[in-house]
Enzyme design. Structure first.
Site, PDB file in Angstrom:
ATOM      1  N   CYS A   1     -52.770  10.449  23.055  1.00 48.39           N
ATOM      2  CA  CYS A   1     -51.827   9.346  23.283  1.00 48.39           C
ATOM      3  C   CYS A   1     -50.415   9.862  22.989  1.00 48.39           C
ATOM      4  CB  CYS A   1     -52.164   8.167  22.377  1.00 48.39           C
ATOM      5  SG  CYS A   1     -51.009   6.795  22.520  1.00 48.39           S
TER       6      CYS A   1
ATOM      7  N   GLU B   1     -25.386 -18.402 -13.120  1.00 44.79           N
ATOM      8  CA  GLU B   1     -24.569 -17.432 -12.387  1.00 44.79           C
ATOM      9  C   GLU B   1     -25.248 -16.979 -11.105  1.00 44.79           C
ATOM     10  OE1 GLU B   1     -24.891 -13.638 -15.021  1.00 44.79           O
ATOM     11  OE2 GLU B   1     -24.619 -15.324 -16.383  1.00 44.79           O
TER      12      GLU B   1
ATOM     13  N   SER C   1     -36.139  -6.380 -16.032  1.00 44.95           N
ATOM     14  CA  SER C   1     -35.845  -7.222 -14.878  1.00 44.95           C
ATOM     15  C   SER C   1     -36.097  -8.674 -15.270  1.00 44.95           C
ATOM     16  CB  SER C   1     -36.688  -6.802 -13.687  1.00 44.95           C
ATOM     17  OG  SER C   1     -38.022  -6.828 -14.056  1.00 44.95           O
ATOM     18  N   LEU C   2     -35.874  -9.569 -14.330  1.00 43.01           N
ATOM     19  CA  LEU C   2     -36.043 -10.995 -14.608  1.00 43.01           C
ATOM     20  C   LEU C   2     -37.284 -11.488 -13.895  1.00 43.01           C
ATOM     21  CD1 LEU C   2     -32.364 -12.016 -13.871  1.00 43.01           C
ATOM     22  CD2 LEU C   2     -33.437 -11.970 -16.118  1.00 43.01           C
TER      23      LEU C   2
ATOM     24  N   TYR D   1     -22.168  -8.592 -15.355  1.00 44.65           N
ATOM     25  CA  TYR D   1     -22.753  -9.857 -15.817  1.00 44.65           C
ATOM     26  C   TYR D   1     -23.496  -9.792 -17.147  1.00 44.65           C
ATOM     27  CZ  TYR D   1     -26.482  -7.621 -13.118  1.00 44.65           C
ATOM     28  OH  TYR D   1     -27.360  -6.726 -12.593  1.00 44.65           O
TER      29      TYR D   1
ATOM     30  N   ASP E   1     -27.271  -9.245  -4.992  1.00 47.32           N
ATOM     31  CA  ASP E   1     -28.335  -8.431  -4.416  1.00 47.32           C
ATOM     32  C   ASP E   1     -27.821  -7.025  -4.104  1.00 47.32           C
ATOM     33  OD1 ASP E   1     -30.775  -7.770  -3.469  1.00 47.32           O
ATOM     34  OD2 ASP E   1     -30.583  -8.818  -1.555  1.00 47.32           O
TER      35      ASP E   1
ATOM     36  N   ASP F   1       0.814  -1.215   0.000  1.00 45.46           N
ATOM     37  CA  ASP F   1       0.000   0.000   0.000  1.00 45.46           C
ATOM     38  C   ASP F   1       0.847   1.265   0.000  1.00 45.46           C
ATOM     39  OD1 ASP F   1      -1.999  -1.762   0.122  1.00 45.46           O
ATOM     40  OD2 ASP F   1      -2.762  -1.174   2.103  1.00 45.46           O
TER      41      ASP F   1
ATOM     42  N   CYS G   1     -51.299   4.617  26.502  1.00 44.94           N
ATOM     43  CA  CYS G   1     -52.186   5.600  27.147  1.00 44.94           C
ATOM     44  C   CYS G   1     -53.398   4.960  27.803  1.00 44.94           C
ATOM     45  CB  CYS G   1     -52.615   6.670  26.146  1.00 44.94           C
ATOM     46  SG  CYS G   1     -53.794   6.057  24.935  1.00 44.94           S
TER      47      CYS G   1
ATOM     48  N   LYS H   1     -27.067 -14.511  -8.495  1.00 44.78           N
ATOM     49  CA  LYS H   1     -27.896 -13.309  -8.547  1.00 44.78           C
ATOM     50  C   LYS H   1     -27.432 -12.410  -7.409  1.00 44.78           C
ATOM     51  CE  LYS H   1     -32.614 -11.712  -9.053  1.00 44.78           C
ATOM     52  NZ  LYS H   1     -32.491 -10.517  -8.240  1.00 44.78           N
TER      53      LYS H   1
ATOM     54  N   LYS I   1     -34.898 -17.778  -6.865  1.00 47.62           N
ATOM     55  CA  LYS I   1     -34.605 -17.136  -5.580  1.00 47.62           C
ATOM     56  C   LYS I   1     -34.407 -18.186  -4.493  1.00 47.62           C
ATOM     57  CE  LYS I   1     -35.953 -13.022  -5.064  1.00 47.62           C
ATOM     58  NZ  LYS I   1     -35.639 -11.647  -5.151  1.00 47.62           N
TER      59      LYS I   1
ATOM     60  N   CYS J   1     -54.623   0.366  24.914  1.00 45.99           N
ATOM     61  CA  CYS J   1     -53.358   0.913  24.428  1.00 45.99           C
ATOM     62  C   CYS J   1     -52.296   0.802  25.524  1.00 45.99           C
ATOM     63  CB  CYS J   1     -53.534   2.373  24.014  1.00 45.99           C
ATOM     64  SG  CYS J   1     -51.968   3.142  23.535  1.00 45.99           S
TER      65      CYS J   1
ATOM     66  N   CYS K   1     -55.227   2.510  18.486  1.00 50.48           N
ATOM     67  CA  CYS K   1     -55.519   3.319  19.655  1.00 50.48           C
ATOM     68  C   CYS K   1     -56.210   4.566  19.112  1.00 50.48           C
ATOM     69  CB  CYS K   1     -54.223   3.700  20.379  1.00 50.48           C
ATOM     70  SG  CYS K   1     -54.469   5.071  21.525  1.00 50.48           S
TER      71      CYS K   1
ATOM     72  N   PHE L   1       2.139   2.054  -3.351  1.00 53.29           N
ATOM     73  CA  PHE L   1       1.014   2.518  -4.159  1.00 53.29           C
ATOM     74  C   PHE L   1       0.707   3.988  -3.835  1.00 53.29           C
ATOM     75  CE2 PHE L   1      -3.441   3.207  -5.091  1.00 53.29           C
ATOM     76  CZ  PHE L   1      -3.629   2.563  -6.308  1.00 53.29           C
ATOM     77  N   ASP L   2       0.613   4.281  -2.538  1.00 52.61           N
ATOM     78  CA  ASP L   2       0.294   5.649  -2.120  1.00 52.61           C
ATOM     79  C   ASP L   2       1.347   6.645  -2.602  1.00 52.61           C
ATOM     80  OD1 ASP L   2      -1.939   4.718  -0.962  1.00 52.61           O
ATOM     81  OD2 ASP L   2      -1.168   4.743   1.103  1.00 52.61           O
TER      82      ASP L   2
ATOM     83  N   GLU M   1     -23.793  -5.301 -11.160  1.00 57.59           N
ATOM     84  CA  GLU M   1     -24.411  -4.973  -9.881  1.00 57.59           C
ATOM     85  C   GLU M   1     -23.391  -4.289  -8.982  1.00 57.59           C
ATOM     86  OE1 GLU M   1     -27.465  -6.049 -10.157  1.00 57.59           O
ATOM     87  OE2 GLU M   1     -28.325  -6.086  -8.140  1.00 57.59           O
TER      88      GLU M   1
HETATM   89  S1  IVH Z   1     -29.149 -10.181 -15.990  1.00 59.37           S
HETATM   90  C1  IVH Z   1     -32.086  -9.030 -19.180  1.00 59.37           C
HETATM   91  N1  IVH Z   1     -27.590 -11.304 -14.207  1.00 59.37           N
HETATM   92  O1  IVH Z   1     -31.394  -8.858 -10.882  1.00 59.37           O
HETATM   93  C2  IVH Z   1     -31.180  -9.531 -18.120  1.00 59.37           C
HETATM   94  N2  IVH Z   1     -29.162  -9.696 -13.450  1.00 59.37           N
HETATM   95  O2  IVH Z   1     -34.492  -8.954 -11.628  1.00 59.37           O
HETATM   96  C3  IVH Z   1     -31.018  -8.546 -17.044  1.00 59.37           C
HETATM   97  N3  IVH Z   1     -29.078  -9.236 -11.040  1.00 59.37           N
HETATM   98  O3  IVH Z   1     -32.102  -5.830 -12.467  1.00 59.37           O
HETATM   99  C4  IVH Z   1     -30.254  -8.843 -15.883  1.00 59.37           C
HETATM  100  N4  IVH Z   1     -27.437 -10.643 -10.580  1.00 59.37           N
HETATM  101  O4  IVH Z   1     -30.028  -5.923 -11.002  1.00 59.37           O
HETATM  102  C5  IVH Z   1     -28.593 -10.417 -14.417  1.00 59.37           C
HETATM  103  N5  IVH Z   1     -26.147 -12.379 -12.745  1.00 59.37           N
HETATM  104  C6  IVH Z   1     -27.112 -11.491 -12.957  1.00 59.37           C
HETATM  105  C7  IVH Z   1     -27.680 -10.732 -11.900  1.00 59.37           C
HETATM  106  C8  IVH Z   1     -28.720  -9.841 -12.206  1.00 59.37           C
HETATM  107  C9  IVH Z   1     -28.282  -9.743 -10.090  1.00 59.37           C
HETATM  108  C10 IVH Z   1     -30.139  -8.250 -10.793  1.00 59.37           C
HETATM  109  C11 IVH Z   1     -30.179  -7.098 -11.748  1.00 59.37           C
HETATM  110  C12 IVH Z   1     -31.529  -7.109 -12.379  1.00 59.37           C
HETATM  111  C13 IVH Z   1     -32.310  -7.967 -11.452  1.00 59.37           C
HETATM  112  C14 IVH Z   1     -33.312  -8.753 -12.264  1.00 59.37           C
END
Ligand code: IVH
Length: 668
Positions: free
Chosen positions: A430, A111, A80-81, A224, A115, A31, A409, A113, A311, A406, A424, A34-35, A172
């Site tokens: 209260c 892969e 979204s998925l 991703y 969060d 480090d 009160c 997912k 999920k 309650c 209440c 690097f610094d 993400e």
């Molecule tokens: S692919 C059209 N891959 O999950 C494909 N999404 O409900 C679009 N997410 O909004 C997304 N891990 O924020 C993809 N390996 C992954 C992911 C991923 C997390 C999130 C992403 C997306 C949401 C989908």
């Protein structure tokens, strides 16, 4: 070495060491070294402003400039998925893909997912030019400056690798568990509200107005999804491997599967293993690997047909119920809370869980001493999902019953027809409700009077200074500064209360704390009625004609304004200068949200009729058109949109919005 060359060398070296450290996890230098290099570069850049480069490694330290985010449209919508929760649903997806591809062999890329919050990164000639949040999927916030402070996101791609000149990569942004815990510890010490989970913390951080804050809060990112006209391969997996060689952080855990069994094995493996990952994951994503096959399968209005999320089951643990206490909220709602023996669940010790309401509690048939099953989903607040009745012995305690009065009160509780909650009814006396309403009023998303907090509210209440929110504006510096020792903070309090008169009308509507009127409803009410007087005289019918306002909210608004004490309160707030109508700016902004846009409506809708949508489009300055062309700004698509139209929209790269997305867009 010439200065110019030295600067360039330092930049290249620092980019490389960054990558080794933050992406590969294999630093070559320590480090300090690097610094030292970073300091030298900073000094040389300061001496040679003509050598400024927006993507220099020095730009990662962040700036303190305040900025509002600019909204930018996505080149391709960020969809979204759809979610699945068990293997049978995964098998259904697999079958749909098989039929959709008419028996052609296919691979599924499996892969994690992640969060966190999704981000889209644009690169031109190997340099990061823009980073945009998902927003409403059609447009998002330009957060480039903040994203630049995230160390594992390359500002410049690895030289000599064959990246396309122009591409987008999505992924993400995450806050690692360790940073999340450290941040919350710090916030607890400062009596700041805690973040419920790393996702909220990452999102709050990325939206921070100061990139210095972002730089300090150690965010991480996994990429991703590679998009662009000239990506190297047909395979999604192969594209991501290439992206790894350009310098991106790509999960090492991705696998290609060719059978359903391999997919199930991947799911089973990661369901356990993910607990060891440094960042939060909430499932698995399955994607058809070939982009050609992806195109053949296509999209629905909301999500791709070629991908799905699985999920994970939330984590559960068993423990013993010790007592049930009852909490009174600011609107008088009484919530039962279970107090249990501490138990370790998903990495934290849990000893309290919400029981939601009397019905939920009754259904569980709880007895003191019961062995209960607690679950924690994506949120930090756990819930009780079951009771182990087999484990009951002779020493079982008494059945838990909802209180009749309650706990704060003593007023007898009431339950309104059709509602699950007990209340209440002692609104005006209260103490918990009175203080709760004031706390809500001053909160950040409401009037944002940040010099006050729950402790000060409690103190002023006990001293008789405040009984309602209008009393806040009558507080004098001398009253707070009783013994003369608090002059400075007293002035600050009075000034920040006075400053709240600048808060826009829609937040004032939210701040009033009308039961069921959350931020979104408050916005819709403010925009539609434009002034408190119009809102106060609206009928249930008029209120429920507003998009997003149902009967329950409408009735609650009417009840609120029917009470003389509330009307009096509003008159006092008005007299103090609190905003009780939309400003000129806000009034005019409402009508040109779709200015210059041509919209095609297609399909059947659930929330409004087609004619209503047409009228809305015109009201917001947009134009309706019958067929899709290159001039179409977007398609408002309901269910059953014709396949020909869908195909045409995709060919012309016209955005497709669902009705929810459209409503969110015009109510923003
Ligand atoms: S692919 C059209 N891959 O999950 C494909 N999404 O409900 C679009 N997410 O909004 C997304 N891990 O924020 C993809 N390996 C992954 C992911 C991923 C997390 C999130 C992403 C997306 C949401 C989908």
């Amino acid at each position: 070495m010439e200065t110019k060359e030295r600067i360039e060398w330092l930049r290249a070296e620092l980019h490389r060491h960054n990558y080794n450290y933050y992406v590969l996890n294999t630093p070559e230098i320590d480090d300090r070294a690097f610094d030292r290099m970073m300091e030298e570069l900073q000094r040389l850049e300061a001496e040679h402003p003509e050598m400024y480069d927006a993507n220099s490694p020095t730009q990662r330290v962040g700036s303190d400039l305040n900025r509002e985010f600019v909204q930018v449209p996505h080149k391709y919508p960020m969809l979204s998925l759809s979610n699945t929760y068990n293997k049978a649903e995964v098998a259904d997806f697999y079958e749909r893909v098989r039929t959709g591809l008419e028996g052609e062999p296919f691979e599924i890329c499996c892969e994690m997912k992640y969060d966190g919050l999704s981000i889209s990164l644009m690169y031109e000639n190997g340099r990061l030019v823009r980073a945009v949040t998902r927003g409403d999927g059609v447009q998002g916030d330009d957060v480039t400056e903040n994203v630049k402070t995230i160390r594992c996101i390359p500002l410049c791609l690895t030289p000599g690798t064959s990246y396309p000149a122009d591409f987008e990569i999505r992924g993400e942004i995450l806050m690692p568990w360790t940073s999340f815990e450290e941040l919350n510890r710090e916030r607890e010490a400062n009596e700041e509200p805690l973040f419920a989970n790393p996702r909220n913390a990452a999102s709050g951080t990325l939206k921070s107005k100061s990139s210095v804050v972002v730089a300090r809060r150690k965010l991480d990112a996994y990429l991703y999804y590679l998009l662009g006209e000239e990506v190297p391969c047909d395979g999604h997996y192969e594209n991501l491997q290439a992206a790894r060689s350009w310098g991106f952080k790509i999960s090492e855990g991705m696998r290609k599967a060719t059978t359903l069994q391999e997919i199930f094995d991947f799911i089973d493996f990661w369901d356990g293993e993910r607990k060891r990952l440094p960042v939060a994951t909430d499932g698995i994503v399955l994607k058809v690997n070939s982009q050609r096959q992806q195109r053949a399968l296509g999209f629905t209005a909301k999500s791709p047909r070629w991908a799905i999320a699985y999920k994970f089951q939330a984590e559960q643990a068993a423990t013993q119920l010790r007592a049930v206490t009852f909490q009174v909220g600011r609107t008088g709602t009484v919530t039962p809370v279970a107090n249990m023996d501490p138990v370790l669940l998903a990495g934290t010790v849990v000893k309290r869980a919400t029981l939601h309401n009397a019905d939920v509690m009754e259904q569980l048939d709880l007895h003191i001493g019961d062995k209960v099953l607690v679950e924690k989903g994506g949120e930090i607040i756990p819930k009780i999902v079951g009771v182990d009745k087999e484990a009951r012995g002779a020493d079982l305690g008494e059945k838990v019953r909802f209180v009749t009065h309650c706990p704060e009160c003593g007023a007898p509780l009431v339950r309104y027809e059709g509602e699950a909650a007990w209340y209440c009814p002692n609104e005006s006396a209260c103490p918990t409700q009175i203080k709760g309403r004031i706390e809500h009023y001053i909160s950040r998303r409401a009037m944002n009077i940040d010099s006050l907090g729950p402790e000060t509210v409690d103190e002023y209440y006990r001293r008789g200074l405040i009984r309602n929110v209008a009393d806040l504006y009558d507080i004098q510096v001398q009253q707070i500064n009783g013994d003369g020792s608090r002059e400075k903070s007293a002035r600050k309090v009075v000034a920040s209360i006075a400053a709240s008169t600048e808060v826009p009308f829609e937040r004032v509507v939210f701040a009033l704390g009308i039961r069921f009127v959350g931020e979104i409803a408050a916005k819709a009410l403010a925009r539609n009625f434009k002034s408190i007087d119009a809102l106060a005289s609206a009928t249930v019918e008029e209120l429920s004609a507003v998009g997003g306002i149902g009967q329950v909210i409408a009735r609650s608004v009417v009840d609120y304004f029917a009470r003389p004490e509330n009307r009096e309160l509003i008159e006092r707030l008005k007299a103090h200068g609190v905003r009780m109508e939309l400003s000129e700016d806000e009034l005019s902004a409402h009508s040109d949200r779709l200015a210059g846009q041509t919209v095609v409506i297609s399909g059947v809708f659930a929330r409004h009729s087609r004619d209503e949508y047409k009228a809305m489009i015109e009201k917001h300055g947009g134009k309706n058109a019958g067929s899709i062309s290159a001039k179409t700004s977007f398609v408002l698509a309901g269910a059953n949109m014709g396949p020909a139209k869908l195909e045409k929209a995709r060919k012309l790269a016209v955005r497709i919005l669902s009705e929810d997305e459209f409503l969110a867009m015009i109510e923003m």
